[in-house]
Structure formats: structure tokens, C-alpha cells
Design a protein around this motif. Structure first.
Motif, PDB file in Angstrom:
ATOM      1  N   LEU A  46       0.824  -1.205   0.000  1.00  0.00           N
ATOM      2  CA  LEU A  46       0.000   0.000   0.000  1.00  0.00           C
ATOM      3  C   LEU A  46       0.861   1.260   0.000  1.00  0.00           C
ATOM      4  O   LEU A  46       0.520   2.256  -0.644  1.00  0.00           O
ATOM      5  CB  LEU A  46      -0.954   0.009   1.198  1.00  0.00           C
ATOM      6  CG  LEU A  46      -2.109  -0.984   1.126  1.00  0.00           C
ATOM      7  CD1 LEU A  46      -2.897  -0.976   2.428  1.00  0.00           C
ATOM      8  CD2 LEU A  46      -3.012  -0.692  -0.058  1.00  0.00           C
ATOM      9  N   LEU A 156      -3.805  -5.582  -4.340  1.00  0.00           N
ATOM     10  CA  LEU A 156      -3.384  -4.312  -3.736  1.00  0.00           C
ATOM     11  C   LEU A 156      -2.855  -3.339  -4.788  1.00  0.00           C
ATOM     12  O   LEU A 156      -3.107  -2.140  -4.715  1.00  0.00           O
ATOM     13  CB  LEU A 156      -2.318  -4.555  -2.668  1.00  0.00           C
ATOM     14  CG  LEU A 156      -2.823  -5.209  -1.390  1.00  0.00           C
ATOM     15  CD1 LEU A 156      -1.659  -5.699  -0.546  1.00  0.00           C
ATOM     16  CD2 LEU A 156      -3.690  -4.246  -0.597  1.00  0.00           C
ATOM     17  N   GLY A 160      -5.636  -0.924  -4.411  1.00  0.00           N
ATOM     18  CA  GLY A 160      -5.098  -0.115  -3.318  1.00  0.00           C
ATOM     19  C   GLY A 160      -5.773  -0.378  -1.985  1.00  0.00           C
ATOM     20  O   GLY A 160      -6.236  -1.478  -1.696  1.00  0.00           O
ATOM     21  N   ALA A 161      -5.837   0.666  -1.177  1.00  0.00           N
ATOM     22  CA  ALA A 161      -6.341   0.562   0.198  1.00  0.00           C
ATOM     23  C   ALA A 161      -7.759   0.000   0.317  1.00  0.00           C
ATOM     24  O   ALA A 161      -8.037  -0.738   1.265  1.00  0.00           O
ATOM     25  CB  ALA A 161      -6.243   1.907   0.896  1.00  0.00           C
ATOM     26  N   ARG A 164      -7.942  -3.682   1.047  1.00  0.00           N
ATOM     27  CA  ARG A 164      -7.224  -4.179   2.229  1.00  0.00           C
ATOM     28  C   ARG A 164      -8.137  -4.972   3.169  1.00  0.00           C
ATOM     29  O   ARG A 164      -7.784  -6.052   3.623  1.00  0.00           O
ATOM     30  CB  ARG A 164      -6.589  -3.016   2.987  1.00  0.00           C
ATOM     31  CG  ARG A 164      -5.828  -3.466   4.204  1.00  0.00           C
ATOM     32  CD  ARG A 164      -5.193  -2.306   4.911  1.00  0.00           C
ATOM     33  NE  ARG A 164      -4.405  -2.787   6.037  1.00  0.00           N
ATOM     34  CZ  ARG A 164      -3.566  -2.052   6.693  1.00  0.00           C
ATOM     35  NH1 ARG A 164      -3.380  -0.788   6.373  1.00  0.00           N
ATOM     36  NH2 ARG A 164      -2.897  -2.553   7.702  1.00  0.00           N
TER      37      ARG A 164
END
Length: 192
Positions: A46, A156, A160-161, A164
Motif C-alpha cells: 500500500l 493491492l 489499493g487501500a 485491504r
């Protein structure tokens, strides 16, 4: 204690030597350590998505090397300690039968443990203990760990975030369902 260890591993993600820390965690997790390398991989990727493939590659190599340590522990410690104890209890024959059954499905056991939440270290040690062919163990470990780490890295890198939470909470379930479906398919093809 496990929570403190988890937090400590998570804190390593921001360390200047995070890649080395990841390698050590991935290596040890494959044979003795209770915290999976994903805990370290996720924040590292990340923070630097452009290094996702490098991070997954380091986790893969270190994990397979750690798996070889687990294999060695199973192969060496069982002969010296396990066999005499089992023989004295009259269980030597039962362990030999278990060993034959485990090695009959060894590829699938290693693959399953390598991608699901099942502790990979258990299978690495059992693989050495039962005398699974080393080549089978290595190839299956590479396949399983590559699948696990590179899928996490790809998700990821792409999302991305926001992904998560999915990875931390649901990805092990998705991998488990995948393995069950894979086993089910082979079972149906073989027996129908």
C-alpha cells in the motif's frame, strides 16, 4: 502475546529495512513463526504499489526457503525423537500407514496449506517427516506460495487501500473455497 507480536510485525512495514524484515518473517513463518507475512506485505505494498511484484517475490522466495527448513525439521527431528517414542508406544505401524496416505495426497496437502489459512508450517514439517519427495514439495510450495502472495500483490496494486479489508478478512475464505472447488472437480472427474 500474539497480538503484541502481530503489532510488532506490522510496525516493521515502515522500517528502512522492511524488505529484509519481510524475508525473515516469510522464512520463519514457513517453519516456526505464528504470524503470516501478509501482515507485513499489505502495508508495504500500500505504501509503495510500484514495488508490489518485488515484495511478493521476496515473500515467495523466503517462504519456500523457510519451507525447506520446516521440511528438514520434519525429516531430521522425527528420526531422532519421534520414531523411538512412537515405537515404544506401539504406534510405529500406524505412523507408517499415515505417512503413506499423506504422501499419496502430498501435492494437494502442500498446495492447500500454501494458499489457505491452514498453517503452512504444519505441512512443511509433515512433508519432511513423511518423506515426501523433495522435488514435489519444492514445486508445490513454489506454486502455492506464488499464488497466494502474487494474488494479494495484484489486488493491492490494482485496487489499493479499499481492497485491504477484503484481503485481511475474506481472502483466506476465498482461497479455501477455491481449493474445495478444485478438489471437488478432480473428485467428480475421477469418480463419475
Amino acid at each position: 502475546m500474539i497480538r503484541r507480536l502481530y503489532d510488532w510485525v506490522l510496525g516493521l512495514a515502515n522500517h528502512p529495512h522492511a524488505l529484509w524484515a519481510l524475508a525473515v518473517v516469510a522464512f520463519l513463518e514457513s517453519s516456526v513463526f505464528p504470524i503470516p507475512p501478509d501482515v507485513l506485505m499489505i502495508p508495504m505494498i500500500l505504501a509503495r504499489p510500484n514495488r508490489a511484484w518485488l515484495i511478493a517475490g521476496i515473500a515467495l522466495v523466503a517462504s519456500v526457503l523457510g519451507g525447506l527448513l520446516g521440511y528438514a525439521i520434519g525429516a531430521l527431528a522425527f528420526e531422532q525423537l519421534g520414531q523411538p517414542i512412537l515405537a515404544s508406544l506401539g504406534k510405529g505401524d500406524a505412523m507408517a500407514e499415515f505417512s503413506d496416505r499423506f504422501n499419496g495426497v502430498g501435492f494437494w496437502a502442500v498446495l492447500t496449506a500454501g494458499v489457505t489459512p491452514f498453517p503452512y508450517k504444519v505441512i512443511t514439517i509433515m512433508s519432511g517427516w513423511t518423506g515426501m519427495p523433495l522435488a514435489t514439495f519444492i514445486v508445490t510450495s513454489i506454486l502455492a506460495r506464488a499464488l497466494r502472495f502474487f494474488v494479494v500483490a495484484a489486488l493491492l496494486w490494482k485496487f489499493g487501500a479499499p481492497i485491504r479489508d477484503f484481503i485481511e478478512r475474506r481472502l483466506p475464505l476465498v482461497f479455501t473455497v477455491f481449493v474445495v472447488l478444485l478438489f471437488g472437480s478432480f473428485f467428480l472427474l475421477r469418480y463419475l
